[in-house]
Design an enzyme around this catalytic site. Structure first.
Site, PDB file in Angstrom:
ATOM      1  N   CYS A  45      45.078  18.957  78.242  1.00 24.69           N
ATOM      2  CA  CYS A  45      45.135  20.230  78.968  1.00 24.69           C
ATOM      3  C   CYS A  45      44.363  20.137  80.278  1.00 24.69           C
ATOM      4  O   CYS A  45      44.780  20.688  81.301  1.00 24.69           O
ATOM      5  CB  CYS A  45      44.566  21.357  78.113  1.00 24.69           C
ATOM      6  SG  CYS A  45      45.428  21.612  76.557  1.00 24.69           S
TER       7      CYS A  45
HETATM    8  C1  BEZ Z   1      44.670  18.094  74.503  1.00 22.65           C
HETATM    9  O1  BEZ Z   1      44.830  18.888  75.411  1.00 22.65           O
HETATM   10  O2  BEZ Z   1      44.247  16.954  74.708  1.00 22.65           O
HETATM   11  C2  BEZ Z   1      44.948  18.470  73.103  1.00 22.65           C
HETATM   12  C3  BEZ Z   1      44.851  19.802  72.717  1.00 22.65           C
HETATM   13  C4  BEZ Z   1      45.100  20.128  71.418  1.00 22.65           C
HETATM   14  C5  BEZ Z   1      45.473  19.169  70.505  1.00 22.65           C
HETATM   15  C6  BEZ Z   1      45.604  17.852  70.908  1.00 22.65           C
HETATM   16  C7  BEZ Z   1      45.346  17.506  72.215  1.00 22.65           C
END
Ligand code: BEZ
Length: 209
Positions: A45
């Site tokens: 994210c």
């Molecule tokens: C991420 O943004 O890296 C992420 C968020 C939730 C679950 C897995 C990855």
């Protein structure tokens, strides 16, 4: 209930990092990209939001307003923005909805319980000037989206809304396009006086108008 293409994008009020908004009023007659990310302070994210901030001029050139969302608080979004700047060199320059009570996530069916009970999936809604949904995309948490692709699709949506053409596989802005099958050759001759390459009666390729 899932939101489908052509539906009116549901209106809502929410707190954002840029203050409270009423969605339709905030959007006005612009295009909009409403997208969710699963959680603040997560790695994928962080990269997505930094990259989206870098595209601000591209979205503005297309008259598109961008707004993000996760089931975190506005305070968390604000604190995380510093991390995004530290690691991506830019902080989000678009509002992020604080949706800790999941009101907007539920309204837009952004929580898919068989994927996660608590986190939104990576949803993208492209909404037109008439407030109807033009595109939906859903990615899982583990896969970051391609926001260049979001721009590419917006180019196609805007072109095909204005001209009687469709865009072929892997099309990019400026490439040849296809005359919509609903247009007769007589009608096409008026709109495309330079002619076209008729590969089949239903496959008429023409320069991008
Ligand atoms: C991420 O943004 O890296 C992420 C968020 C939730 C679950 C897995 C990855």
């Amino acid at each position: 209930m899932a939101i489908r293409l052509g539906d009116v994008a549901p209106d809502f009020t929410a707190d954002t990092t840029e203050g409270p908004i009423s969605f339709h009023e905030w959007k006005g007659d612009s295009w909009a990209v409403l997208f969710s990310h699963p959680k603040d302070f997560t790695p994928v994210c962080t990269t997505e939001l930094g990259y989206t901030a870098r595209l601000a001029e591209e979205f503005a050139a297309r008259n598109v307003k961008v707004i993000g969302l996760s089931c975190d608080t506005v305070e968390d979004h604000a604190a995380w923005s510093q991390d995004i700047e530290d690691t991506q060199g830019i902080r989000p320059n678009f509002p992020m909805i604080g949706d800790a009570d999941r009101a907007v996530a539920d309204l837009y069916d952004m929580i898919h319980p068989n994927a996660s009970d608590t986190m939104t999936v990576r949803s993208v809604f492209v909404i037109g000037p008439d407030n109807t949904v033009k595109l939906t995309i859903t990615y899982p948490a583990s896969t970051g989206r391609n926001f260049d692709e979001v721009l590419r699709v917006i180019d196609s949506l805007q072109l095909t809304a204005a001209k009687k053409v469709a865009t072929p596989v892997n099309w990019n802005n400026g490439d040849d396009v296809i005359i919509v099958p609903a247009l007769s050759n007589e009608e096409a001759a008026e709109l495309f006086p330079g002619g076209w390459d008729e590969q089949k009666p239903y496959l008429r390729v023409v320069s991008q108008p």
